[in-house]
Design a protein around this motif. Structure first.
Motif, PDB file in Angstrom:
ATOM      1  N   SER A  39       0.824  -1.207   0.000  1.00 57.16           N
ATOM      2  CA  SER A  39       0.000   0.000   0.000  1.00 57.16           C
ATOM      3  C   SER A  39       0.859   1.259   0.000  1.00 57.16           C
ATOM      4  CB  SER A  39      -0.932   0.009   1.210  1.00 57.16           C
ATOM      5  OG  SER A  39      -0.197   0.054   2.414  1.00 57.16           O
ATOM      6  N   LYS A  40       2.100   1.147   0.508  1.00 57.96           N
ATOM      7  CA  LYS A  40       2.983   2.314   0.577  1.00 57.96           C
ATOM      8  C   LYS A  40       3.205   2.907  -0.808  1.00 57.96           C
ATOM      9  CE  LYS A  40       5.005   3.619   3.650  1.00 57.96           C
ATOM     10  NZ  LYS A  40       6.320   3.186   4.160  1.00 57.96           N
ATOM     11  N   VAL A  41       3.569   2.054  -1.787  1.00 53.66           N
ATOM     12  CA  VAL A  41       3.842   2.600  -3.118  1.00 53.66           C
ATOM     13  C   VAL A  41       2.545   2.993  -3.821  1.00 53.66           C
ATOM     14  CG1 VAL A  41       6.022   1.380  -3.360  1.00 53.66           C
ATOM     15  CG2 VAL A  41       3.934   0.324  -4.230  1.00 53.66           C
ATOM     16  N   VAL A  42       1.464   2.284  -3.545  1.00 57.68           N
ATOM     17  CA  VAL A  42       0.175   2.689  -4.108  1.00 57.68           C
ATOM     18  C   VAL A  42      -0.197   4.077  -3.606  1.00 57.68           C
ATOM     19  CG1 VAL A  42      -2.297   2.185  -4.193  1.00 57.68           C
ATOM     20  CG2 VAL A  42      -0.643   0.313  -4.379  1.00 57.68           C
ATOM     21  N   LEU A 100      -0.349   8.360   4.143  1.00 58.69           N
ATOM     22  CA  LEU A 100      -1.650   7.821   4.519  1.00 58.69           C
ATOM     23  C   LEU A 100      -1.938   6.579   3.679  1.00 58.69           C
ATOM     24  CD1 LEU A 100      -3.765  11.128   4.613  1.00 58.69           C
ATOM     25  CD2 LEU A 100      -2.150  10.229   6.315  1.00 58.69           C
ATOM     26  N   LEU A 101      -2.900   5.786   4.089  1.00 59.84           N
ATOM     27  CA  LEU A 101      -3.316   4.651   3.273  1.00 59.84           C
ATOM     28  C   LEU A 101      -4.009   5.143   2.006  1.00 59.84           C
ATOM     29  CD1 LEU A 101      -4.715   2.205   5.979  1.00 59.84           C
ATOM     30  CD2 LEU A 101      -2.534   2.065   4.772  1.00 59.84           C
ATOM     31  N   VAL A 127      -3.440  -7.895  -5.314  1.00 62.91           N
ATOM     32  CA  VAL A 127      -3.663  -7.716  -3.882  1.00 62.91           C
ATOM     33  C   VAL A 127      -2.813  -6.545  -3.402  1.00 62.91           C
ATOM     34  CG1 VAL A 127      -3.431  -8.733  -1.575  1.00 62.91           C
ATOM     35  CG2 VAL A 127      -4.201 -10.148  -3.497  1.00 62.91           C
ATOM     36  N   VAL A 128      -3.437  -5.613  -2.678  1.00 63.14           N
ATOM     37  CA  VAL A 128      -2.736  -4.486  -2.067  1.00 63.14           C
ATOM     38  C   VAL A 128      -2.586  -4.787  -0.583  1.00 63.14           C
ATOM     39  CG1 VAL A 128      -2.792  -2.008  -1.567  1.00 63.14           C
ATOM     40  CG2 VAL A 128      -3.696  -2.863  -3.742  1.00 63.14           C
ATOM     41  N   THR A 129      -1.381  -4.617  -0.041  1.00 64.16           N
ATOM     42  CA  THR A 129      -1.106  -5.056   1.330  1.00 64.16           C
ATOM     43  C   THR A 129      -0.691  -3.902   2.235  1.00 64.16           C
ATOM     44  OG1 THR A 129       1.271  -5.472   1.045  1.00 64.16           O
ATOM     45  CG2 THR A 129      -0.253  -7.213   0.364  1.00 64.16           C
ATOM     46  N   ASP A 130      -0.845  -4.125   3.529  1.00 66.30           N
ATOM     47  CA  ASP A 130      -0.286  -3.223   4.534  1.00 66.30           C
ATOM     48  C   ASP A 130       0.089  -4.065   5.748  1.00 66.30           C
ATOM     49  OD1 ASP A 130       0.318  -0.371   5.032  1.00 66.30           O
ATOM     50  OD2 ASP A 130      -0.958  -0.668   6.777  1.00 66.30           O
ATOM     51  N   THR A 131       0.907  -3.492   6.611  1.00 69.50           N
ATOM     52  CA  THR A 131       1.387  -4.202   7.788  1.00 69.50           C
ATOM     53  C   THR A 131       0.497  -3.899   8.984  1.00 69.50           C
ATOM     54  OG1 THR A 131       3.645  -4.051   6.962  1.00 69.50           O
ATOM     55  CG2 THR A 131       3.371  -4.586   9.290  1.00 69.50           C
ATOM     56  N   GLN A 140       4.303  -8.214  13.710  1.00 70.87           N
ATOM     57  CA  GLN A 140       3.343  -7.760  12.707  1.00 70.87           C
ATOM     58  C   GLN A 140       3.411  -8.668  11.477  1.00 70.87           C
ATOM     59  OE1 GLN A 140       5.932  -5.391  13.723  1.00 70.87           O
ATOM     60  NE2 GLN A 140       4.659  -5.044  15.534  1.00 70.87           N
ATOM     61  N   VAL A 141       2.346  -8.648  10.714  1.00 72.72           N
ATOM     62  CA  VAL A 141       2.298  -9.379   9.448  1.00 72.72           C
ATOM     63  C   VAL A 141       1.652  -8.475   8.403  1.00 72.72           C
ATOM     64  CG1 VAL A 141       2.137 -11.670  10.518  1.00 72.72           C
ATOM     65  CG2 VAL A 141       0.045 -10.407   9.984  1.00 72.72           C
ATOM     66  N   ASP A 142       1.868  -8.811   7.143  1.00 77.52           N
ATOM     67  CA  ASP A 142       1.186  -8.090   6.075  1.00 77.52           C
ATOM     68  C   ASP A 142      -0.195  -8.710   5.862  1.00 77.52           C
ATOM     69  OD1 ASP A 142       3.352  -6.470   5.772  1.00 77.52           O
ATOM     70  OD2 ASP A 142       3.514  -6.745   3.599  1.00 77.52           O
ATOM     71  N   ILE A 143      -1.177  -7.845   5.666  1.00 81.40           N
ATOM     72  CA  ILE A 143      -2.539  -8.274   5.381  1.00 81.40           C
ATOM     73  C   ILE A 143      -3.020  -7.598   4.102  1.00 81.40           C
ATOM     74  CG2 ILE A 143      -3.086  -8.643   7.817  1.00 81.40           C
ATOM     75  CD1 ILE A 143      -4.678  -5.979   7.706  1.00 81.40           C
ATOM     76  N   ALA A 144      -4.088  -8.120   3.538  1.00 83.19           N
ATOM     77  CA  ALA A 144      -4.671  -7.525   2.339  1.00 83.19           C
ATOM     78  C   ALA A 144      -5.630  -6.409   2.736  1.00 83.19           C
ATOM     79  CB  ALA A 144      -5.408  -8.591   1.541  1.00 83.19           C
ATOM     80  N   ILE A 145      -5.411  -5.225   2.162  1.00 90.31           N
ATOM     81  CA  ILE A 145      -6.377  -4.140   2.369  1.00 90.31           C
ATOM     82  C   ILE A 145      -7.072  -3.772   1.064  1.00 90.31           C
ATOM     83  CG2 ILE A 145      -5.038  -3.280   4.315  1.00 90.31           C
ATOM     84  CD1 ILE A 145      -4.274  -0.870   2.524  1.00 90.31           C
ATOM     85  N   GLY A 146      -6.624  -4.360  -0.031  1.00 87.35           N
ATOM     86  CA  GLY A 146      -7.280  -4.160  -1.318  1.00 87.35           C
ATOM     87  C   GLY A 146      -7.110  -5.413  -2.162  1.00 87.35           C
ATOM     88  N   ALA A 147      -8.074  -5.708  -3.016  1.00 92.41           N
ATOM     89  CA  ALA A 147      -7.980  -6.896  -3.864  1.00 92.41           C
ATOM     90  C   ALA A 147      -8.876  -6.743  -5.082  1.00 92.41           C
ATOM     91  CB  ALA A 147      -8.363  -8.164  -3.088  1.00 92.41           C
ATOM     92  N   ALA A 148      -8.424  -7.316  -6.183  1.00 87.29           N
ATOM     93  CA  ALA A 148      -9.226  -7.346  -7.412  1.00 87.29           C
ATOM     94  C   ALA A 148      -8.889  -8.615  -8.174  1.00 87.29           C
ATOM     95  CB  ALA A 148      -8.938  -6.121  -8.276  1.00 87.29           C
ATOM     96  N   GLY A 149      -9.922  -9.329  -8.576  1.00 84.35           N
ATOM     97  CA  GLY A 149      -9.712 -10.557  -9.331  1.00 84.35           C
ATOM     98  C   GLY A 149      -9.316 -11.744  -8.504  1.00 84.35           C
TER      99      GLY A 149
END
Length: 313
Positions: A39-42, A100-101, A127-131, A140-149
């Motif tokens: 998500s950082k680069v997004v 920000l996210l 899949v878009v991820t954040d920690t 901490q772990v990375d989780i999905a905060i966005g997804a398509a397909g």
């Protein structure tokens, strides 16, 4: 066989950068691949960098505070995610700035999926991820905060295991599992924000179907068992503000409410139609219990007798 590859060579991402153009020279995509991106680069590409601090940006990113411990504030943020500091990040960004996210991570995932399909002619999931931290667990772990397909959640309800046992609530969070896998390859400090997961084409949806997005992994308010921190739950119950009630969940049944009254106050609760009549309970304690358990105190006689009823769910 599942493989994951996080390519080098992306470089620093800035506002307006084209993520598909950054990724495509670094990988050879194929149908059924899953592209995982932080998500950082997004957020950087979408202009979510602020010359500010976490403290200054936190109110605007917060829907409600879940818990505070010293300098740490856990909130349910504007996306519905429960995170420390609302997911605002001050790492991998110029000093004096925060990220920000993304405004809508599911929409971000859809745009990237479309761009990759148009330019590379492939059907991939994104899949878009954040920690994030986790209750009861260190680290901490990375989780999905966005997804398509990609279907974020796979339900096993109605199936049986190898011993013939019915599976009732088993539901792997596939998008989160993909996020964690990608983080292992990309790392936190290596400058590899993209990862390519190959070998699970069965998880990728047909062209034109983006699925419900990672938003579908967020439990609605009131359905989570841990809507507040331990201290905050006590405070909210004692203050009894109506706007604080939802995270406590649906009203308890009569038996559970009566048992709580007996345990916490020593009072006796007797069924009375749709409600309970209570004797011998302190009125302050009874009001707090009623609030936390989804009930209301309709009448009280100096803390000796009270009439209670459950609120409509």
């Amino acid at each position: 066989m599942i493989t994951v590859h996080a390519p080098d060579g992306v470089g620093d991402v800035r506002t307006g950068d084209d993520l598909a153009a950054l990724l495509l020279p670094l990988v050879e995509l194929a149908d059924g691949d899953i592209v995982v991106v932080t998500s950082k680069v997004v957020a950087k590409a979408e202009g979510q960098v602020r010359a500010s601090t976490r403290e200054a940006e936190l109110p605007g990113e917060t829907r409600r505070v879940v818990a505070r411990r010293g300098a740490t504030t856990i909130v349910r943020n504007r996306l519905g995610l429960t995170m420390a500091a609302a997911g605002i990040d001050a790492s991998n960004v110029e000093p004096g700035h925060v990220v920000l996210l993304p405004a809508d991570p599911d929409a971000s995932a859809r745009r990237l999926r479309t761009a990759l399909a148009e330019r590379a002619g492939v059907n991939v999931g994104v899949v878009v991820t954040d920690t994030a931290g986790r209750a009861w667990r260190e680290g901490q772990v990375d989780i999905a905060i966005g997804a398509a397909g990609v279907l974020p959640l796979e339900s096993f309800a109605g199936r049986v295991d190898g011993y013939g046992n019915d599976l009732v609530v088993t539901a792997p969070a596939i998008a989160d599992e993909l996020a964690g896998l990608a983080e292992l390859a990309g790392g936190k400090l290596a400058g590899r924000p993209f990862a390519l997961v190959r070998g699970r084409a069965d998880l990728v949806m047909p062209v034109g179907e983006d699925g419900p997005g990672a938003t579908s992994l967020i439990r609605p308010e009131g359905r989570d068992f841990f809507g507040y921190g331990a201290r905050e739950a006590v405070l909210r119950a004692l203050t009894g503000r109506p706007e604080d009630r939802t995270p406590f969940g649906a009203p308890a049944d009569h038996e559970e409410m009566a048992a709580a009254i007996a345990e916490a106050t020593g009072g006796v609760a007797v069924p009375d139609g749709e409600g309970l009549t209570v004797d011998g309970a302190d009125p302050t304690a009874l009001a707090a219990l009623a609030f936390a358990f989804g009930w209301t105190v309709e009448a009280a006689d100096r803390g000796i007798t009270a009439r209670m009823r459950p609120l409509t769910p």
